[in-house]
Design an enzyme around this catalytic site. Sequence first.
Site, PDB file in Angstrom:
ATOM      1  N   SER A 223     -43.916   6.934 -13.037  1.00 25.65           N
ATOM      2  CA  SER A 223     -43.422   5.775 -12.337  1.00 25.65           C
ATOM      3  C   SER A 223     -44.716   4.966 -11.818  1.00 25.65           C
ATOM      4  O   SER A 223     -45.722   4.873 -12.344  1.00 25.65           O
ATOM      5  CB  SER A 223     -42.276   6.053 -11.401  1.00 25.65           C
TER       6      SER A 223
ATOM      7  N   HIS B  89     -34.774   5.084 -15.833  1.00 25.76           N
ATOM      8  CA  HIS B  89     -35.727   5.249 -14.861  1.00 25.76           C
ATOM      9  C   HIS B  89     -35.702   6.607 -14.039  1.00 25.76           C
ATOM     10  O   HIS B  89     -34.608   6.550 -13.260  1.00 25.76           O
ATOM     11  CB  HIS B  89     -36.047   4.274 -13.957  1.00 25.76           C
TER      12      HIS B  89
ATOM     13  N   ASP C  38     -35.206   1.374 -19.111  1.00 30.15           N
ATOM     14  CA  ASP C  38     -36.181   1.440 -18.111  1.00 30.15           C
ATOM     15  C   ASP C  38     -36.758   0.063 -18.061  1.00 30.15           C
ATOM     16  O   ASP C  38     -37.203  -0.429 -19.097  1.00 30.15           O
ATOM     17  CB  ASP C  38     -37.310   2.354 -18.272  1.00 30.15           C
TER      18      ASP C  38
END
Lengths: 319, 318
Positions: free
Chosen positions: B167, B290, B260
């Site tokens: 991320s 995610h 995502d």
Amino acid sequence: MSARDKIDPASLPGLDALLAAVPGGFGAFHDPIERRARLAAVLSASAAGLPANDRVVTTDRMIPGPLGAPDTQVRVYRPAGVDGTLPGIVYIHGGGMSTGNIDGEDAIAAMYCEQLQCVVVSLEYRLAPENPYPAQIEDCYAGLQWTGLHADEIGLDRERLAVYGGSAGGNLAIAMSLLARDRGTPEISFCMALYPMVDDTSTLPSTHEITDIGVWDRDTSIEAWEWYLGGRAADGYAAPLRNPDLSDFPPTYIDVGEVDLVRDETIAFASRLIHAGIPVELHVSPGSYHASEIFSPGVDLSNRIWSLRIDAFNRAFGK
Amino acid sequence: MVDRSRIDAESRVPLDALLEMLPGGFNAISDIVQRREVVAGLQAAVAAAVPPNDRVTREDRRIPGPDGAPDTFVRIYRPKDVQGTLPGIFYIHGGGMVLGSIEGEDAAASLLCERVSAVVVSCEYRLAPENPYPAHVDDCYAGLTWMARHADELDFDIKRLAIYGASAGGGLCIAMAMMARDRGFPAVSYMMPIFPMLDDRNVTPSSHEITDVGIWDRAGNIQAWAWYLGGKEADAYAAGARATNLSGLPPAYIGVGELDLFRDEDIEFATRLMQAGVPTELHVYPGHYHASEVFAPDAELSQRLWKGRVDALRRALH
């Protein structure tokens, strides 16, 4: 830097053996009959290293071709000694739309049949340039329809029917998913398209990068598309990247090597499927050239590629 | 609107539970300090569900920060009972540049340490909005260079140094690879940005699609980028998608979920890496939202994600 320098070192001996048998690579043979013979020799040599798979039973059948066209052949594989209804794969061989046959990928079809404990129906289809588009997709659709209609006879679960193919076979697996959707039958529950030919324009960066590996290079690809299209403009079944509507496509598994001419069109097609809301699993393997897992069997990279596919099929079949 | 039937069934259970407890997800908590506390609490709850990993040792160290900035912190992980010189992994936690910590990703860092068999150095960095860009990249670069300069003391092989992050940590992972290339130090042999945060523009289809999954949605992403950039224009180190030169970067492994927000920017970046001649492994997983592997660690999908990463790191480093 040549694209060859990016190939997985362990996969190079397999490529070099291929180039020894086919000097200059497949693209060096412009006579399709000669090229078919070279491919068949390479594939049978690689399969010749394996004992015949006696854990599967095969039956060759002649089935009606499309309207006005000759009969076509299918080979039905079933796990030996296993009765009952099993999930199924319609298997479409590769070869650039102009070469290849059921025999050339017999060992792979048998491997899936055994490992997945499923029915495999492998299709023959007419080849270009003698038979341009749409002979390939209509022959394959005839085989796909036959499979759907004979599901009970061959012990196939209609609700778990996948289409599968690599390279030209990947294109045709995608085309079958589109045709089945548009013609309403049969229901396809899963599509596995490996390094598929999906774009006839030869404009993306990877089509310029791969010029001299010897398996599927720029000149070879351009020639193959010319043979396939036979002077027609490509539509959304011939070159699926052109298809404006990818909705209601089955869940799809796609893989491609980084060192593959079709890399960028494959990733672009996967992205478009995803944008259409289709569940897509995509794997890009560095070091892998076009069909390296076939020409360089047994190396770690190839084992990983096969293993991801087997796992994905098992999940798709609910195992 | 995301069709929730597309979410992997096993991974959806903890997500639904989270959203029941916290409608709108943690990004709906407008106060960032409170949001950090809630996320830390969530991470602690996930961690508490399994016994702590005692197959690795941990050591916390305070190290010098970048010039003129406060000291920063690292946590060093070593596998127990392993002989010989190990490779090193520089680990950068996620949290949208605005939250997260070493502690919050202790389980993932120890998993990599144990299963890859590597010395892992996990790095703290200052967070936005209090500290906008480039505090994050400067702190991480201080951590990365500290790790490289202490290779002998940490007893890892400097020739086998990878960077890992997910991320925001994935965005920082790519920023570190570019900085190391541009500044000539340290040599990085592999990078693994996982669903990296790369593009401040929020223009891709997936950035429009993912509005209500509940973990990292469009509104939260737009806010995070605004806080991170603090009014500055994004450059290549801030937003990897803006980089024009990707040549000379280390071999990469990128994984991202189909559900995502970062999906399209990550596929695009992976494609550009390949076109720049960087060996790149790319995996896109259906049903994967995610960081689903963090929230649903026992899901078959999560185990597959981790296996793919661990196997690739082992191939790259051993």
